[in-house]
Design an enzyme around this catalytic site. Structure first.
Site, PDB file in Angstrom:
ATOM      1  N   ARG A  27       0.804  -1.225   0.000  1.00 34.08           N
ATOM      2  CA  ARG A  27       0.000   0.000   0.000  1.00 34.08           C
ATOM      3  C   ARG A  27       0.835   1.272   0.000  1.00 34.08           C
ATOM      4  O   ARG A  27       0.581   2.195  -0.778  1.00 34.08           O
ATOM      5  CB  ARG A  27      -0.913   0.049   1.235  1.00 34.08           C
ATOM      6  CG  ARG A  27      -2.186  -0.721   1.096  1.00 34.08           C
ATOM      7  CD  ARG A  27      -2.589  -1.265   2.441  1.00 34.08           C
ATOM      8  NE  ARG A  27      -1.672  -2.340   2.753  1.00 34.08           N
ATOM      9  CZ  ARG A  27      -1.848  -3.598   2.369  1.00 34.08           C
ATOM     10  NH1 ARG A  27      -2.930  -3.942   1.743  1.00 34.08           N
ATOM     11  NH2 ARG A  27      -0.936  -4.540   2.621  1.00 34.08           N
ATOM     12  N   THR A  28       1.812   1.327   0.911  1.00 35.71           N
ATOM     13  CA  THR A  28       2.543   2.591   1.062  1.00 35.71           C
ATOM     14  C   THR A  28       3.292   2.901  -0.233  1.00 35.71           C
ATOM     15  O   THR A  28       3.206   4.007  -0.778  1.00 35.71           O
ATOM     16  CB  THR A  28       3.502   2.506   2.273  1.00 35.71           C
ATOM     17  OG1 THR A  28       2.724   2.149   3.416  1.00 35.71           O
ATOM     18  CG2 THR A  28       4.199   3.823   2.521  1.00 35.71           C
ATOM     19  N   LYS A  54      26.113  -4.344  -1.261  1.00 44.91           N
ATOM     20  CA  LYS A  54      27.581  -4.242  -1.261  1.00 44.91           C
ATOM     21  C   LYS A  54      28.094  -3.592   0.022  1.00 44.91           C
ATOM     22  O   LYS A  54      29.283  -3.317   0.144  1.00 44.91           O
ATOM     23  CB  LYS A  54      28.044  -3.410  -2.460  1.00 44.91           C
ATOM     24  CG  LYS A  54      27.616  -3.953  -3.807  1.00 44.91           C
ATOM     25  CD  LYS A  54      28.148  -3.036  -4.915  1.00 44.91           C
ATOM     26  CE  LYS A  54      27.526  -3.377  -6.253  1.00 44.91           C
ATOM     27  NZ  LYS A  54      27.784  -2.314  -7.247  1.00 44.91           N
ATOM     28  N   ARG A  79      11.351   3.590   3.762  1.00 46.70           N
ATOM     29  CA  ARG A  79      10.882   2.582   4.723  1.00 46.70           C
ATOM     30  C   ARG A  79      12.077   1.727   5.109  1.00 46.70           C
ATOM     31  O   ARG A  79      12.798   1.248   4.224  1.00 46.70           O
ATOM     32  CB  ARG A  79       9.781   1.710   4.130  1.00 46.70           C
ATOM     33  CG  ARG A  79       9.464   0.524   5.034  1.00 46.70           C
ATOM     34  CD  ARG A  79       8.234  -0.230   4.634  1.00 46.70           C
ATOM     35  NE  ARG A  79       7.024   0.526   4.942  1.00 46.70           N
ATOM     36  CZ  ARG A  79       5.798   0.017   4.863  1.00 46.70           C
ATOM     37  NH1 ARG A  79       5.629  -1.243   4.487  1.00 46.70           N
ATOM     38  NH2 ARG A  79       4.744   0.747   5.150  1.00 46.70           N
ATOM     39  N   HIS A  81       4.852   5.827  11.585  1.00 48.96           N
ATOM     40  CA  HIS A  81       4.365   5.697  10.205  1.00 48.96           C
ATOM     41  C   HIS A  81       3.397   6.860   9.970  1.00 48.96           C
ATOM     42  O   HIS A  81       2.189   6.675   9.882  1.00 48.96           O
ATOM     43  CB  HIS A  81       3.674   4.345  10.050  1.00 48.96           C
ATOM     44  CG  HIS A  81       3.433   3.909   8.634  1.00 48.96           C
ATOM     45  ND1 HIS A  81       3.564   4.749   7.540  1.00 48.96           N
ATOM     46  CD2 HIS A  81       3.042   2.705   8.134  1.00 48.96           C
ATOM     47  CE1 HIS A  81       3.273   4.074   6.435  1.00 48.96           C
ATOM     48  NE2 HIS A  81       2.963   2.832   6.772  1.00 48.96           N
TER      49      HIS A  81
HETATM   50  C1  NCD Z   1       1.485  -1.180   8.119  1.00 49.88           C
HETATM   51  C2  NCD Z   1       2.964  -1.027   8.332  1.00 49.88           C
HETATM   52  O1  NCD Z   1       3.759  -1.254   7.412  1.00 49.88           O
HETATM   53  O2  NCD Z   1       3.318  -0.617   9.447  1.00 49.88           O
HETATM   54  N1  NCD Z   1       1.152  -1.387   6.774  1.00 49.88           N
HETATM   55  C3  NCD Z   1       0.869  -0.298   6.006  1.00 49.88           C
HETATM   56  O3  NCD Z   1       1.723   0.507   5.715  1.00 49.88           O
HETATM   57  N2  NCD Z   1      -0.405  -0.120   5.638  1.00 49.88           N
HETATM   58  C4  NCD Z   1       0.838  -2.155   9.040  1.00 49.88           C
HETATM   59  C5  NCD Z   1       1.363  -3.549   9.115  1.00 49.88           C
HETATM   60  O4  NCD Z   1       2.303  -3.937   8.418  1.00 49.88           O
HETATM   61  O5  NCD Z   1       0.809  -4.299   9.914  1.00 49.88           O
END
Ligand code: NCD
Length: 304
Positions: free
Chosen positions: A53-54, A82, A103, A131
């Site tokens: 999703r992100t 590397k 991320r 997040h």
């Molecule tokens: C979440 C995350 O990555 O923290 N997912 C997301 O970005 N929608 C929640 C999760 O992984 O449980």
């Protein structure tokens, strides 16, 4: 918005949040008006952890604003393999893009990386830390489904490792929202998050049983047990499978209850909830596009 980097929900004032949410509403109402806002903008994607999703909604968002992505791709096929440091990686990629989304599995990594770059850096999830952009789309969904004032929200599941919870709980202190936390004892909110909420004047009410609060909730925010963050798999197995809801569980809830989940779900919400009016989690995931468009537009200098 004055910020150049979005690394934590703690940075976001009520005014910042409302600006993004209002702009997201305007975008959702008339996406074509924003189609050429940032025709030359490139968004650098650095994902060191899995994402659906992100990553995809940030890609969709920049493309819907007229821009494009440059994607580091899987860690295994990048120079990280590397031995390149995160600081070096972001310093290089800032030269290829106008903003970055990072991320990374280490808590604090986005804050650290942001000190090495001049382009806006957005935290797309740093370990069990924060997040913040998920929080913005969560708030957007809550505002649309229940409003953001004088409501009670239950936040359930993995409150210890769930970064979406840490960001959301803090952001909600900007609003008149009562927060009820439901989890196994071993997955309670971390002490530093509890202190932070107390310092913001929020009553932290903790429960081990959803039944204690279900009937007073306007919103139930369900989360996945974050298997990948447990130092020991046996500890995970002790709590896995607890805190599942199905349509039957929700019989005791208010008819207007909105059930949210950042997704992905494993087994926390049975599929029979999907067809009820309680289910808002797919709409929540879809809201990621207008909300991230609004945020990118603000960070890239778009006037409302
Ligand atoms: C979440 C995350 O990555 O923290 N997912 C997301 O970005 N929608 C929640 C999760 O992984 O449980």
């Amino acid at each position: 918005m004055e910020h150049t980097n979005i690394t934590s929900a703690r940075q976001l004032s009520r005014a910042d949040i409302e600006m993004v949410l209002d702009r997201a509403r305007a975008i959702a109402d008339d996406p074509s008006a924003y189609a050429d806002r940032h025709p030359d903008a490139l968004l650098g994607l650095l994902f060191f952890e899995p994402s659906t999703r992100t990553k995809m909604s940030f890609s969709a968002a920049i493309k819907r604003l007229g821009g494009d992505i440059v994607d580091m791709g899987p860690v295994d096929s990048s120079s990280v393999k590397k031995g390149e440091s995160l600081a070096d990686t972001v310093r290089v990629i800032e030269g290829y893009a106008d903003a970055l989304v990072l991320r990374h599995p280490s808590e604090g990594s986005a804050g650290m990386a942001s000190e090495f770059v001049d382009v806006p850096l957005i935290n797309g999830g740093d370990g069990a830390g924060q997040h913040p952009t998920q929080t913005l789309l969560d708030l957007f969904t809550i505002r649309e489904s229940a409003g953001l004032d004088d409501i009670t929200i239950g936040i359930m599941g993995d409150l210890k490792y769930g970064r979406t919870v840490h960001s959301l709980a803090h952001a909600l202190t900007n609003f008149d929202v009562r927060q009820q936390f439901i989890s196994p004892e071993s997955l309670r909110l971390p002490r530093k998050v509890r202190y932070d909420l107390h310092a913001r004047g929020t009553d932290v009410r903790e429960h081990t049983d959803l039944d204690e609060v279900l009937d007073v909730l306007d919103v139930l925010y369900v989360t996945r047990i974050q298997k990948e963050r447990f130092p020991d798999e046996t500890e995970y197995r002790e709590v896995a499978g607890e805190y599942q809801i199905d349509a039957n569980t929700l019989a005791a809830a208010s008819d207007d209850l909105a059930v949210l989940h950042p997704l992905p779900r494993v087994d926390e919400i049975a599929y029979d909830v999907d067809d009820t009016d309680y289910a808002h989690y797919f709409e929540q995931a879809h809201n990621g596009v207008p909300v991230r468009m609004a945020l990118l537009d603000a960070l890239l200098g778009g006037e409302q």
